[in-house]
Write an enzyme that holds these catalytic residues in place. Structure first.
Site, PDB file in Angstrom:
ATOM      1  CG  HIS A  29      -1.966  -1.109   1.135  1.00 50.12           C
ATOM      2  ND1 HIS A  29      -1.859  -2.274   1.865  1.00 50.12           N
ATOM      3  CD2 HIS A  29      -3.092  -1.228   0.395  1.00 50.12           C
ATOM      4  CE1 HIS A  29      -2.889  -3.055   1.595  1.00 50.12           C
ATOM      5  NE2 HIS A  29      -3.655  -2.447   0.707  1.00 50.12           N
ATOM      6  CG  HIS A  57      -1.502  -0.361  -4.496  1.00 46.63           C
ATOM      7  ND1 HIS A  57      -2.096  -1.331  -5.278  1.00 46.63           N
ATOM      8  CD2 HIS A  57      -2.493   0.130  -3.692  1.00 46.63           C
ATOM      9  CE1 HIS A  57      -3.376  -1.439  -4.958  1.00 46.63           C
ATOM     10  NE2 HIS A  57      -3.643  -0.556  -4.011  1.00 46.63           N
ATOM     11  CG  ASP A 100      -7.659  -1.904  -4.429  1.00 46.30           C
ATOM     12  OD1 ASP A 100      -6.493  -1.470  -4.423  1.00 46.30           O
ATOM     13  OD2 ASP A 100      -8.279  -2.207  -3.391  1.00 46.30           O
ATOM     14  CD  GLN A 145      -0.208 -13.877  -5.611  1.00 51.23           C
ATOM     15  OE1 GLN A 145      -1.092 -13.564  -6.394  1.00 51.23           O
ATOM     16  NE2 GLN A 145       0.277 -13.036  -4.722  1.00 51.23           N
TER      17      GLN A 145
END
Length: 577
Positions: A269, A273, A431, A523
């Site tokens: 963050h 990003h 996002d 992932q």
């Protein structure tokens, strides 16, 4: 000449057909997880009503269950996926860390706070307060203050990389707005901002943008958007600020203040990003045809990009759950509801209302304009709270469930609420869409977290078998030192939170325990359970997203190959022992 033109046209048509076939085959392989997430009372209610409409026989047990849900007044439960399905049990068995994340982080608004892993952590935390931590309240308070900077703490953050790389892209941020506004020498003039030739390209590398801009990727991306004539529906990005009566001098100062508050120690963050999310939205608005298909007006286009820019403003680097469990000031302020997201949007708009007016780029806007703009931005930013993910996704899927690929009848561009609903899903896709990029870039995002684990655990570094013991030890120390110089500033955001939770006597949050998390498996799980079910229905409204779905499928296959190779190597090692 006509024959040559016909040949070229035929080749283009064949290429387009191949791409459509590839995208179609990728969509067919997504059904497993999409069906799992879709299995909720809302989807069953829609199915019952459709059966009644078509005259089919309806299962009375299903109706009884739905009536029970309605009478219980638990409206949010209508979008709660049924996680007792066999598929989820298999996921939990294979990858418990990700299954816990899926259940307790993405779905914690569906569960009583007295149940689940979060409560276990909370109870353990409370017991420690009455024990060793309570015996030394001053030390406890200091520990928590050291872990999380509170609302009033705006001290500058020193990057450990500064001693080694004075020009580090992440060492330029300040955390004091007053100091920034008081010094003219800190502002970057517009003519010094780098121009980007590939602005609007889905696979633009935000790490490279950060590097060439000396740590100012947000400013660079935003400036290139609004000074380049990009077609966004019926509007052009160039000159948009002037047409919207935005004070450009104050706006570019505002953008730099926003970037100055992005904490450089956060591994994810951070400013890179945020710049990536802004650029993803640009791609959706233009190449994804979001602006054109929804008929967005000019201020809505601007609001979409602005919301992305502020969506993680002054992020503390820890989750909402952590702030709640540690009784942080922000959690108290926002009553445990979307703590980080409420903070981001409130503080970003608070800058516009400073007494000195130095950042009030909206000074010529009417009260009605400000109200509508802020309302849309609030909706979009709050939607990025992953605890609301399945609720928002369930509502969206219910709208597009029966649509064909065009899906022109699910949303009415003339209705502002319909436009807002799609924009809410769009910012969510922007996002968390890093794994939908080309493989090299997707793996780079995942490697950020994975490398930090290797740094903390030197035993994971590669050991060349042909070196003697002395040379081996020297080499490992040299590699470890090199990796620390290169990656130490990344700070292991997720694992770092788990370490903090352990230090406070709390159970680590899902995916935050460095001893239990498998990055590759996580992932794969995230692509299957979160990204596919999000991008698949959104691609019905925005068909251009099918190319991203195909890339997600490719990323998943690459992780699966990586996992298979690792397992094969493990089996071979066990045989040689």
């Amino acid at each position: 000449l006509s024959l040559i033109a016909l040949t070229i046209k035929n080749r283009r048509l064949q290429k387009k057909l191949r791409e459509e076939k590839q995208n179609s085959s990728a969509l067919k392989r997504i059904t497993k997880w999409t069906n799992l997430i879709s299995n909720n009372p809302a989807s069953r209610l829609v199915k019952v009503l459709q059966d009644v409409q078509s005259g089919k026989k309806v299962d009375m047990e299903v109706i009884a269950e739905l009536l029970s849900r309605i009478k219980s007044h638990k409206g949010g439960d209508f979008y709660k996926p049924e996680l007792n399905a066999d598929e989820f049990a298999k996921v939990s068995e294979d990858n418990k860390a990700f299954a816990d994340y899926l259940k307790y982080n993405l779905m914690n608004n569906f569960f009583d706070t007295s149940a689940g892993s979060s409560s276990g952590s909370m109870n353990l935390n409370r017991s420690n307060r009455s024990g060793s931590l309570a015996s030394d309240k001053a030390a406890s308070d200091k520990a928590i203050c050291d872990i999380l900077r509170t609302v009033s703490d705006k001290s500058a953050v020193g990057s450990p990389m500064q001693n080694f790389r004075p020009d580090s892209p992440f060492s330029k941020s300040l955390n004091n707005v007053d100091e920034l506004l008081a010094r003219d020498d800190l502002w970057i003039p517009n003519d010094a901002i780098k121009r980007l030739e590939n602005i609007g390209c889905w696979n633009i590398d935000p790490f490279h943008v950060s590097s060439i801009s000396n740590g100012h990727p947000i400013l660079t991306i935003m400036y290139n958007i609004f000074t380049t004539d990009l077609d966004l529906g019926t509007h052009q990005s160039g000159g948009m600020l002037k047409r919207l009566k935005i004070n450009e001098r104050k706006f570019w100062k505002y953008v730099q203040v926003i970037e100055s508050q992005m904490r450089p120690e956060n591994v994810y963050h951070n400013a890179t990003h945020v710049a990536d999310v802004v650029h993803n939205m640009l791609w959706l608005l233009r190449d994804g045809e979001l602006a054109g298909r929804l008929g967005l007006c000019e201020w809505e286009v601007f609001a979409s990009l602005f919301a992305c820019m502020i969506h993680d403003f002054d992020h503390p680097g820890v989750s909402n759950d952590f702030l709640v469990r540690t009784s942080h000031k922000r959690a108290i302020l926002y009553n445990n509801q979307s703590v980080n997201e409420n903070w981001h949007v409130a503080q970003a708009f608070g800058l516009l209302n400073r007494e000195d007016g130095d950042l009030a780029w909206d000074e010529e806007w009417t009260e009605d304009q400000i109200f509508k703009f802020r309302k849309l931005c609030i909706s979009m930013v709050l939607a990025t709270d992953m605890a609301r993910h399945f609720e928002l996704l369930g509502k969206f899927k219910a709208r597009v469930a029966e649509c064909d690929d065009a899906c022109t009848d699910a949303y009415d561009p003339a209705e502002s609420k319909d436009r807002e609903s799609v924009l809410v899903m769009a910012i969510k896709a922007c996002d968390i869409g890093t794994q939908g990029k080309k493989w090299k870039l997707a793996r780079k995002w995942a490697t950020i977290v994975q490398v930090s684990a290797c740094i903390t655990h030197p035993r994971l570094l590669p050991t060349p078998p042909f070196l003697s013991l002395i040379r081996l030890m020297k080499r490992r120390r040299r590699i470890q030192k090199s990796w620390k110089l290169t990656f130490h500033f990344l700070q292991e955001e997720f694992f770092s939170q788990g370490d903090k939770e352990k230090m406070l006597g709390m159970l680590p949050s899902p995916l935050c325990d460095r001893e239990a998390v498998d990055i590759v498996k996580s992932q794969i799980g995230f692509i299957d359970a979160v990204l596919f079910p999000l991008y698949e229905p959104l691609s019905k409204v925005l068909p251009e997203l099918k190319s991203v779905l195909a890339q997600l499928e490719h990323s998943k296959s690459m992780y699966e190959q990586e996992l298979a190779t690792r397992r094969q190597n493990s089996r071979e090692k066990s045989k040689t022992r």
